[in-house]
Scaffold this motif. Structure first.
Motif, mmCIF file in Angstrom:
data_model
loop_
_atom_site.group_PDB
_atom_site.id
_atom_site.type_symbol
_atom_site.label_atom_id
_atom_site.label_comp_id
_atom_site.label_asym_id
_atom_site.label_seq_id
_atom_site.Cartn_x
_atom_site.Cartn_y
_atom_site.Cartn_z
ATOM 1 N N LEU A 79 21.078 37.709 37.959
ATOM 2 C CA LEU A 79 21.462 38.990 38.594
ATOM 3 C C LEU A 79 22.834 39.645 38.601
ATOM 4 N N ARG B 163 19.568 32.045 39.053
ATOM 5 C CA ARG B 163 19.294 33.486 39.483
ATOM 6 C C ARG B 163 20.446 34.406 39.715
ATOM 7 N N ARG C 214 22.320 41.556 35.174
ATOM 8 C CA ARG C 214 21.777 42.881 35.350
ATOM 9 C C ARG C 214 22.581 43.770 36.106
#
Length: 71
Positions: free
Chosen positions: A14, A10, A17
């Motif tokens: 992130l 995760r 992104r």
């Protein structure tokens, strides 16, 4: 898969992104800056053209709706 692996994935997602968003924001900033420079240039040109029209109108003799001499 353990919670640590899931959390790590995760975080990686992130970070990817965030990196993509940073590039996108920088690209948008460059585009907006270029547009403002162009708008500024066009605004100055418009002001110059308005001034030229005013000068031309002030140097013309007589009303502009006067019929031509052959009438």
């Amino acid at each position: 898969m353990s919670n640590l692996d899931a959390l790590s994935e995760r975080i990686d997602a992130l970070e990817m992104r965030l990196a993509y968003q940073d590039v996108t924001i920088e690209t948008l900033n460059q585009t907006i800056t270029a547009q403002w420079l162009e708008i500024d240039k066009l605004t100055r040109q418009l002001a110059e053209l308005k001034e030229r029209v005013r000068e031309t109108e002030s140097h013309t003799a007589g009303p502009s709706n006067e019929p031509p001499p052959h009438y």
